[in-house]
Design a protein around this motif. Structure first.
Motif, PDB file in Angstrom:
ATOM      1  N   ALA A  98       0.804  -1.280  -0.037  1.00  0.00           N
ATOM      2  CA  ALA A  98      -0.048   0.008   0.030  1.00  0.00           C
ATOM      3  C   ALA A  98       0.775   1.342   0.064  1.00  0.00           C
ATOM      4  CB  ALA A  98      -0.949  -0.153   1.198  1.00  0.00           C
TER       5      ALA A  98
ATOM      6  N   SER B 277       2.183   1.877  -3.512  1.00  0.00           N
ATOM      7  CA  SER B 277       1.335   2.302  -4.324  1.00  0.00           C
ATOM      8  C   SER B 277       0.883   3.710  -4.152  1.00  0.00           C
ATOM      9  CB  SER B 277      -0.235   1.506  -3.972  1.00  0.00           C
ATOM     10  OG  SER B 277      -1.424   2.239  -4.890  1.00  0.00           O
TER      11      SER B 277
ATOM     12  N   TYR C 290     -10.852   0.862   2.097  1.00  0.00           N
ATOM     13  CA  TYR C 290     -10.523  -0.226   2.933  1.00  0.00           C
ATOM     14  C   TYR C 290     -11.613  -1.118   3.287  1.00  0.00           C
ATOM     15  CZ  TYR C 290      -5.473   0.988   3.423  1.00  0.00           C
ATOM     16  OH  TYR C 290      -4.024   0.945   3.243  1.00  0.00           O
TER      17      TYR C 290
ATOM     18  N   MET D 109      -6.929   0.852  -3.769  1.00  0.00           N
ATOM     19  CA  MET D 109      -6.816   0.439  -2.154  1.00  0.00           C
ATOM     20  C   MET D 109      -8.078  -0.556  -1.787  1.00  0.00           C
ATOM     21  SD  MET D 109      -4.232   1.498  -1.081  1.00  0.00           S
ATOM     22  CE  MET D 109      -3.100   2.773  -1.492  1.00  0.00           C
TER      23      MET D 109
ATOM     24  N   TYR E 182      -6.590  -3.928  -3.226  1.00  0.00           N
ATOM     25  CA  TYR E 182      -5.455  -4.213  -2.252  1.00  0.00           C
ATOM     26  C   TYR E 182      -6.041  -4.696  -0.655  1.00  0.00           C
ATOM     27  CZ  TYR E 182      -1.122  -2.908  -4.336  1.00  0.00           C
ATOM     28  OH  TYR E 182       0.042  -2.917  -5.010  1.00  0.00           O
ATOM     29  N   ALA E 183      -7.149  -3.992  -0.404  1.00  0.00           N
ATOM     30  CA  ALA E 183      -7.802  -4.398   0.930  1.00  0.00           C
ATOM     31  C   ALA E 183      -8.503  -5.725   0.799  1.00  0.00           C
ATOM     32  CB  ALA E 183      -8.826  -3.471   1.467  1.00  0.00           C
TER      33      ALA E 183
ATOM     34  N   GLN F 199      -6.511  -8.750   1.971  1.00  0.00           N
ATOM     35  CA  GLN F 199      -6.330  -8.726   3.228  1.00  0.00           C
ATOM     36  C   GLN F 199      -6.895  -9.960   4.099  1.00  0.00           C
ATOM     37  OE1 GLN F 199      -3.973  -7.890   5.201  1.00  0.00           O
ATOM     38  NE2 GLN F 199      -3.987  -5.889   5.820  1.00  0.00           N
TER      39      GLN F 199
ATOM     40  N   GLY G 114      -3.812   1.441   7.831  1.00  0.00           N
ATOM     41  CA  GLY G 114      -4.190   2.599   6.975  1.00  0.00           C
ATOM     42  C   GLY G 114      -3.508   3.894   7.879  1.00  0.00           C
TER      43      GLY G 114
ATOM     44  N   VAL H 213       0.120   3.549   6.598  1.00  0.00           N
ATOM     45  CA  VAL H 213       0.419   4.001   5.146  1.00  0.00           C
ATOM     46  C   VAL H 213       0.304   5.426   5.011  1.00  0.00           C
ATOM     47  CG1 VAL H 213      -0.551   3.802   2.784  1.00  0.00           C
ATOM     48  CG2 VAL H 213      -0.395   1.637   4.393  1.00  0.00           C
TER      49      VAL H 213
ATOM     50  N   SER I 221       0.359  -1.454  -8.759  1.00  0.00           N
ATOM     51  CA  SER I 221      -0.866  -1.552  -7.932  1.00  0.00           C
ATOM     52  C   SER I 221      -2.048  -1.006  -8.581  1.00  0.00           C
ATOM     53  CB  SER I 221      -0.692  -0.587  -6.685  1.00  0.00           C
ATOM     54  OG  SER I 221      -0.744   0.800  -7.015  1.00  0.00           O
TER      55      SER I 221
END
Length: 511
Positions: free
Chosen positions: A21, A24, A66, A242, A245-246, A249, A259, A262, A339
């Motif tokens: 993250a 990115s 997220y 994002m 990406y989340a 998880q 978060g 980041v 990303s």
């Protein structure tokens, strides 16, 4: 049957997710945009609206991305569809924006790769500006050129081959592994540049120019808009990255704490970049017997490919400094583009039921063809500048406005998303989050969009012809809208939202 949580690949650890993250968020804009924006917007005083923007808009919208990605476990189109079926179009709007940005972003990485090589023999000579736009890019008038510049096309092909290889390897073996290596390298390299820069003659003059506060600037609404704009663009929020990406998880990943790490890591790197850039500019001004405010090209590609080469030519040990600087640009750009493209590839994979490698190949090949055809030509620089202006200042801002309004006011998902974040995170999100993403953010972003669109319509951009701006500027927004509509209309062949239950174990725990 409800979808099982084992069907989706996950980051191997929270550290892997955080580094990805951060990779990115930390991109070319951190290095060449933040220092110039801060300098022009009050210097040290700019850090006050910048920090407020980070806390009131950047982090809250990052949390929103997220929450959507982690709860609905999919890239943007499917995640929004699972939240509310009509919202799928917003997901495709964001993915189409990512596609556009990736296509031209690769060209800047290719330039940086070329200049990494050029730094060893200072190939730009005594006229870096003439070399960049003339001998290297062979820039002509605003037109639709088909003349390929081989000096750009060759490194651009190498960039796309590397990106394809990383995306095809997947989240853990590809994206995570690259970020675990590249982000520490980037930080070490840039820290080394900063240490060298602050020891140069005139460096303190550059830092004084950057950080001397102009408190009067705090009464200028434009400075506050600049602060929110910088935070917004630098965190990679509101265009699907994002969210994707989340979605990778793990079930009980600490989303809000990640978060915060980041967000503050990104801002810390921006300030580090500002120190390095302006210490170097202070040296350049000292060598030219002038002041920093008399220098030109303090932001954007001109800073990196014209001003910095001129500085490097006058520095003791300039070849090493230049090689490390352009290597840092390559690292920062590369971690950002993978990303961006991961979200595009994952969306295509989910919509059409393709395999991971097949979707990566399909997306990267199409992107590479368009990228080479448009941005390795003699009109590539002007086309890139135009597309970037509209994609970032119109497309992404519009995406964020629509996202916050739909989530907060139309589908009323804030209570659900807030509860989800608080179930998996140690840093709890309070009721003020609703105010920040539902009232403050859309109001500020709407003002930003109105001001920018009004300027573009009435004043044009950089003196380019109207037909050119319509084609590459407004045409970019039209492409994104049409692509979103078409992709939304195509029936799902892969993972769908039917009978989906967000993290069944967490729902059970809540009951």
């Amino acid at each position: 049957m409800a979808e099982t949580t084992t069907e989706r690949e996950t980051w191997s650890s929270s550290t892997g997710f955080i580094l990805a993250a951060v990779g990115s968020a930390v991109g070319l804009g951190n290095i060449w945009r933040f220092p110039g924006v801060a300098y022009e917007s009050g210097g040290g005083a700019f850090l006050i609206p910048y920090l407020i923007a980070l806390l009131t808009a950047g982090i809250p919208i990052l949390f929103l991305d997220y929450a959507i990605g982690h709860r609905y476990r999919a890239a943007a189109p499917l995640a929004y569809r699972r939240m509310a079926k009509p919202a799928e179009a917003l997901g495709w709007f964001q993915i189409a924006l990512s596609f556009v940005i990736a296509v031209y972003y690769a060209a800047v990485i290719a330039w940086s790769l070329s200049y990494f090589v050029f730094a060893f023999d200072l190939r730009w000579g005594d006229d870096p500006a003439g070399f960049f736009v003339g001998e290297y890019l062979r820039t002509g008038d605003p037109e639709v050129s088909t003349t390929i510049v081989s000096a750009v096309a060759i490194p651009l092909v190498l960039v796309w081959v590397a990106v394809l290889a990383i995306i095809a390897l997947g989240v853990t073996k590809g994206v995570q592994r690259v970020n675990v290596i590249f982000i520490p390298l980037l930080v070490v390299a840039f820290a080394g540049l900063v240490i060298r820069a602050v020891t140069l003659p005139g460096a303190m003059d550059g830092l004084n120019a950057l950080f001397t506060p102009d408190w009067g600037a705090l009464t200028d609404p434009g400075v506050w808009i600049a602060a929110y704009s910088q935070i917004f663009f630098s965190l990679s929020i509101a265009f699907g990255i994002m969210v994707t990406y989340a979605s990778y998880q793990r079930r009980k990943a600490n989303m809000t704490s990640s978060g915060l790490v980041v967000a503050f890591a990104n801002s810390s790197f921006e300030i580090l970049a500002g120190i390095g850039v302006f210490a170097t500019l202070g040296f350049f001004a000292h060598q030219q017997a002038t002041t920093v405010d008399e220098l030109e090209g303090l932001t954007g590609p001109i800073l990196s490919f014209v001003t910095f080469p001129a500085v490097i030519s006058e520095m003791p040990g300039g070849t090493i400094f230049g090689a490390v600087f352009f290597a840092a640009l390559v690292l920062a750009g590369f971690t950002s583009i993978i990303s961006i493209l991961l979200g595009v590839a994952a969306s295509v994979q989910e919509k059409f039921g393709l395999g991971q490698k097949a979707s990566a190949i399909a997306v990267c090949v199409v992107c590479a063809i368009i990228s080479i055809a448009l941005f390795s030509t003699t009109s590539g620089l002007i086309a890139l500048d135009t597309v970037d202006q509209w994609a970032n200042n119109v497309g992404i801002v519009l995406s964020a406005i629509v996202m916050t309004v739909l989530v907060v006011w139309v589908f009323r998902k804030v209570p659900v998303l807030r509860a989800h974040l608080n179930r998996v995170s140690t840093f709890k999100v309070g009721r003020s989050w609703w105010v920040l993403i539902g009232v403050l953010a859309p109001l500020l972003l709407t003002y930003m969009l109105f001001e920018r669109v009004q300027t573009l319509v009435t004043e044009g951009y950089e003196g380019y012809p109207g037909w050119y701006l319509n084609l590459f500027g407004w045409g970019t927004i039209a492409f994104v809208v049409v692509a979103a509509a078409i992709l939304t209309a195509i029936p799902w062949r892969g993972r769908d939202s039917e009978d989906f239950h967000p993290w069944p174990e967490l729902e059970e725990e809540q009951r």
